[in-house]
Design a protein around this motif. Structure first.
Motif, PDB file in Angstrom:
ATOM      1  N   GLY A 246       3.499   2.998 -14.356  1.00  0.00           N
ATOM      2  CA  GLY A 246       3.935   3.167 -12.978  1.00  0.00           C
ATOM      3  C   GLY A 246       2.901   2.796 -11.926  1.00  0.00           C
ATOM      4  N   PRO A 247       3.052   3.337 -10.721  1.00  0.00           N
ATOM      5  CA  PRO A 247       2.192   2.959  -9.602  1.00  0.00           C
ATOM      6  C   PRO A 247       0.696   3.194  -9.824  1.00  0.00           C
ATOM      7  CG  PRO A 247       4.110   4.149  -8.808  1.00  0.00           C
ATOM      8  CD  PRO A 247       4.133   4.232 -10.299  1.00  0.00           C
ATOM      9  N   MET A 248       0.322   4.262 -10.487  1.00  0.00           N
ATOM     10  CA  MET A 248      -1.112   4.477 -10.738  1.00  0.00           C
ATOM     11  C   MET A 248      -1.649   3.443 -11.724  1.00  0.00           C
ATOM     12  SD  MET A 248      -1.843   6.681  -8.546  1.00  0.00           S
ATOM     13  CE  MET A 248      -3.564   6.849  -8.957  1.00  0.00           C
TER      14      MET A 248
ATOM     15  N   TYR B 126      -4.863  -3.427 -10.135  1.00  0.00           N
ATOM     16  CA  TYR B 126      -5.317  -4.077  -8.903  1.00  0.00           C
ATOM     17  C   TYR B 126      -6.822  -3.872  -8.713  1.00  0.00           C
ATOM     18  CZ  TYR B 126      -6.236  -4.752  -3.954  1.00  0.00           C
ATOM     19  OH  TYR B 126      -6.787  -5.140  -2.764  1.00  0.00           O
ATOM     20  N   GLY B 127      -7.294  -2.653  -8.915  1.00  0.00           N
ATOM     21  CA  GLY B 127      -8.724  -2.371  -8.787  1.00  0.00           C
ATOM     22  C   GLY B 127      -9.557  -3.163  -9.791  1.00  0.00           C
ATOM     23  N   LEU B 128      -9.119  -3.198 -11.039  1.00  0.00           N
ATOM     24  CA  LEU B 128      -9.844  -3.944 -12.067  1.00  0.00           C
ATOM     25  C   LEU B 128      -9.868  -5.443 -11.749  1.00  0.00           C
ATOM     26  CD1 LEU B 128      -8.414  -2.136 -15.227  1.00  0.00           C
ATOM     27  CD2 LEU B 128     -10.800  -2.057 -14.417  1.00  0.00           C
ATOM     28  N   TYR B 129      -8.721  -5.971 -11.343  1.00  0.00           N
ATOM     29  CA  TYR B 129      -8.635  -7.402 -11.043  1.00  0.00           C
ATOM     30  C   TYR B 129      -9.486  -7.760  -9.823  1.00  0.00           C
ATOM     31  CZ  TYR B 129      -6.665 -12.053 -10.517  1.00  0.00           C
ATOM     32  OH  TYR B 129      -6.520 -13.410 -10.407  1.00  0.00           O
ATOM     33  N   SER B 130      -9.412  -6.935  -8.785  1.00  0.00           N
ATOM     34  CA  SER B 130     -10.190  -7.197  -7.571  1.00  0.00           C
ATOM     35  C   SER B 130     -11.690  -7.136  -7.849  1.00  0.00           C
ATOM     36  CB  SER B 130      -9.825  -6.192  -6.478  1.00  0.00           C
ATOM     37  OG  SER B 130      -8.472  -6.357  -6.116  1.00  0.00           O
ATOM     38  N   SER B 131     -12.110  -6.202  -8.688  1.00  0.00           N
ATOM     39  CA  SER B 131     -13.526  -6.103  -9.045  1.00  0.00           C
ATOM     40  C   SER B 131     -13.991  -7.323  -9.830  1.00  0.00           C
ATOM     41  CB  SER B 131     -13.779  -4.844  -9.881  1.00  0.00           C
ATOM     42  OG  SER B 131     -13.538  -3.699  -9.108  1.00  0.00           O
ATOM     43  N   ALA B 132     -13.126  -7.857 -10.657  1.00  0.00           N
ATOM     44  CA  ALA B 132     -13.475  -9.025 -11.465  1.00  0.00           C
ATOM     45  C   ALA B 132     -13.397 -10.328 -10.673  1.00  0.00           C
ATOM     46  CB  ALA B 132     -12.557  -9.111 -12.685  1.00  0.00           C
TER      47      ALA B 132
ATOM     48  N   THR C 162      -2.142  -7.768 -15.865  1.00  0.00           N
ATOM     49  CA  THR C 162      -1.321  -6.561 -15.805  1.00  0.00           C
ATOM     50  C   THR C 162      -0.548  -6.338 -17.103  1.00  0.00           C
ATOM     51  OG1 THR C 162      -1.176  -6.676 -13.398  1.00  0.00           O
ATOM     52  CG2 THR C 162       0.534  -5.404 -14.522  1.00  0.00           C
ATOM     53  N   ILE C 163       0.100  -7.373 -17.613  1.00  0.00           N
ATOM     54  CA  ILE C 163       0.863  -7.170 -18.849  1.00  0.00           C
ATOM     55  C   ILE C 163      -0.063  -6.849 -20.026  1.00  0.00           C
ATOM     56  CG2 ILE C 163       2.880  -8.469 -18.083  1.00  0.00           C
ATOM     57  CD1 ILE C 163       2.023 -10.775 -19.875  1.00  0.00           C
ATOM     58  N   HIS C 164      -1.258  -7.430 -20.037  1.00  0.00           N
ATOM     59  CA  HIS C 164      -2.200  -7.089 -21.108  1.00  0.00           C
ATOM     60  C   HIS C 164      -2.789  -5.697 -20.901  1.00  0.00           C
ATOM     61  CE1 HIS C 164      -2.064 -10.732 -23.479  1.00  0.00           C
ATOM     62  NE2 HIS C 164      -1.901 -11.366 -22.338  1.00  0.00           N
ATOM     63  N   GLY C 165      -2.880  -5.261 -19.639  1.00  0.00           N
ATOM     64  CA  GLY C 165      -3.357  -3.910 -19.348  1.00  0.00           C
ATOM     65  C   GLY C 165      -2.419  -2.831 -19.843  1.00  0.00           C
ATOM     66  N   LEU C 166      -1.145  -3.161 -20.009  1.00  0.00           N
ATOM     67  CA  LEU C 166      -0.186  -2.174 -20.524  1.00  0.00           C
ATOM     68  C   LEU C 166      -0.619  -1.613 -21.874  1.00  0.00           C
ATOM     69  CD1 LEU C 166       3.137  -3.996 -19.573  1.00  0.00           C
ATOM     70  CD2 LEU C 166       2.390  -1.776 -18.672  1.00  0.00           C
TER      71      LEU C 166
ATOM     72  N   ARG D 114       0.865  -1.186   0.000  1.00  0.00           N
ATOM     73  CA  ARG D 114       0.000   0.000   0.000  1.00  0.00           C
ATOM     74  C   ARG D 114       0.899   1.233   0.000  1.00  0.00           C
ATOM     75  NH1 ARG D 114      -4.958   0.081   1.166  1.00  0.00           N
ATOM     76  NH2 ARG D 114      -4.919  -1.782   2.465  1.00  0.00           N
ATOM     77  N   THR D 115       0.484   2.261  -0.707  1.00  0.00           N
ATOM     78  CA  THR D 115       1.252   3.497  -0.733  1.00  0.00           C
ATOM     79  C   THR D 115       0.320   4.681  -0.506  1.00  0.00           C
ATOM     80  OG1 THR D 115       2.984   4.680  -1.943  1.00  0.00           O
ATOM     81  CG2 THR D 115       1.128   3.887  -3.236  1.00  0.00           C
ATOM     82  N   LYS D 116       0.895   5.775  -0.114  1.00  0.00           N
ATOM     83  CA  LYS D 116       0.104   6.983   0.147  1.00  0.00           C
ATOM     84  C   LYS D 116       0.368   7.991  -0.960  1.00  0.00           C
ATOM     85  CE  LYS D 116      -0.181   6.466   5.083  1.00  0.00           C
ATOM     86  NZ  LYS D 116       0.024   7.058   6.377  1.00  0.00           N
ATOM     87  N   PRO D 117      -0.580   8.761  -1.347  1.00  0.00           N
ATOM     88  CA  PRO D 117      -1.873   8.931  -0.693  1.00  0.00           C
ATOM     89  C   PRO D 117      -2.899   7.878  -1.087  1.00  0.00           C
ATOM     90  CG  PRO D 117      -1.702  10.477  -2.511  1.00  0.00           C
ATOM     91  CD  PRO D 117      -0.395   9.737  -2.432  1.00  0.00           C
ATOM     92  N   VAL D 118      -2.672   7.159  -2.197  1.00  0.00           N
ATOM     93  CA  VAL D 118      -3.674   6.197  -2.637  1.00  0.00           C
ATOM     94  C   VAL D 118      -3.012   5.097  -3.452  1.00  0.00           C
ATOM     95  CG1 VAL D 118      -4.205   7.463  -4.773  1.00  0.00           C
ATOM     96  CG2 VAL D 118      -5.933   5.982  -3.764  1.00  0.00           C
ATOM     97  N   GLY D 119      -3.573   3.915  -3.411  1.00  0.00           N
ATOM     98  CA  GLY D 119      -3.154   2.836  -4.295  1.00  0.00           C
ATOM     99  C   GLY D 119      -2.055   1.961  -3.770  1.00  0.00           C
ATOM    100  N   VAL D 120      -1.393   1.290  -4.720  1.00  0.00           N
ATOM    101  CA  VAL D 120      -0.284   0.393  -4.416  1.00  0.00           C
ATOM    102  C   VAL D 120       0.957   0.887  -5.133  1.00  0.00           C
ATOM    103  CG1 VAL D 120      -1.770  -1.621  -4.013  1.00  0.00           C
ATOM    104  CG2 VAL D 120      -0.845  -1.217  -6.305  1.00  0.00           C
TER     105      VAL D 120
END
Length: 190
Positions: free
Chosen positions: A154-156, A162-168, A131-135, A108-114
Motif C-alpha cells: 500500500g501507500p507506505m 519513492y524514498g529509496l529511488y530518490s536516494s539512489a 517498485t515491482i521488485h521491491g514488492l 503527496r498524502t498526509k500525514p506523510v509520504g505518497v
C-alpha cells in the motif's frame, strides 16, 4: 456472495457501474485515453503471462487488497498510463499534468509520504521496475491486516519505494530536477 461480470461480486459491479456512468468517469475520459477495469481473474492471468516470476508472491498475498495494490504497479510498468482508484476522480482536465515532461507523477498524502490511489507512469519506467521488485523485499506479515497491507503493497510501501529511488537518483548538475513529480495537496485531495 453472487458473482457476475467476469467474477466480480455484484456489489462491486454496481459500484463500477455507478462510477463508470457518473461524473468521475467522464472527467477521466477528458483526454484521449482507453479506460480499463481489471478484475481479479484478469489480474492473475496478466501476472501469470507477463510476470510469471512474481506469480507465487501474488497468489500468496493474504489479503485481496494486496493483490489490488500490487497489480497497479505491474500494469503501469508494462503499459504505462494513469492508475486511479474507483473512489477518486478528476475535477479538472488531466492534460496539464500529462503534457509535461514528467515520466512519473505521485500525489503527496498526509500525514506523510505518497498515495497509491493515483499514479501516472511512463511505460517501463525504472521507478516502476524498482517498485515491482521491491514488492518481494516488503512481502511480510506485520501483526494485523492494516499494517500488513500498508507496508507490503500500500501507500507506505510506495512511499518507501519513492524514498529509496530518490536516494539512489540524487539531483546533480547533469540531472538538476527529480525524476518523479510529487503532486502538492493543491492539485490532489479528496
Amino acid at each position: 456472495m453472487e458473482k457476475d461480470l467476469d467474477g466480480m461480486s455484484r456489489g462491486h459491479a454496481r459500484l463500477v457501474s455507478r462510477v463508470a456512468n457518473g461524473q468521475r468517469y467522464r472527467a477521466l475520459k477528458c483526454h484521449d485515453s482507453e479506460y480499463m477495469l481489471w478484475t481479479d481473474d484478469q489480474s492473475r492471468r496478466f501476472i501469470s503471462e507477463k510476470y510469471p516470476q512474481f506469480l507465487a508472491m501474488f497468489d500468496g498475498y493474504e489479503y485481496p487488497i494486496q493483490r489490488a495494490d500490487a497489480i497497479r504497479y505491474f500494469i503501469l510498468h508494462h503499459f504505462g498510463g494513469i492508475y486511479m482508484d474507483l473512489d477518486i476522480g478528476c475535477k479538472r482536465r488531466l492534460e496539464p499534468l500529462i503534457s509535461g515532461d514528467w515520466d512519473v507523477i505521485l500525489p503527496r498524502t498526509k500525514p506523510v509520504g505518497v498515495s497509491n490511489d493515483l499514479i501516472f507512469s511512463a511505460r517501463r519506467h525504472p521507478f516502476m521496475e524498482a517498485t515491482i521488485h521491491g514488492l518481494i523485499a516488503f512481502d511480510h506479515r506485520y501483526v494485523t491486516n492494516y499494517p500488513t497491507v500498508m507496508f507490503s503493497t500500500g501507500p507506505m510501501f510506495l512511499s518507501a519505494q519513492y524514498g529509496l529511488y530518490s536516494s539512489a537518483h540524487p539531483l546533480t548538475p547533469v540531472h538538476p530536477r527529480p525524476q518523479i513529480r510529487i503532486l502538492p495537496k493543491s492539485l490532489y485531495g479528496k
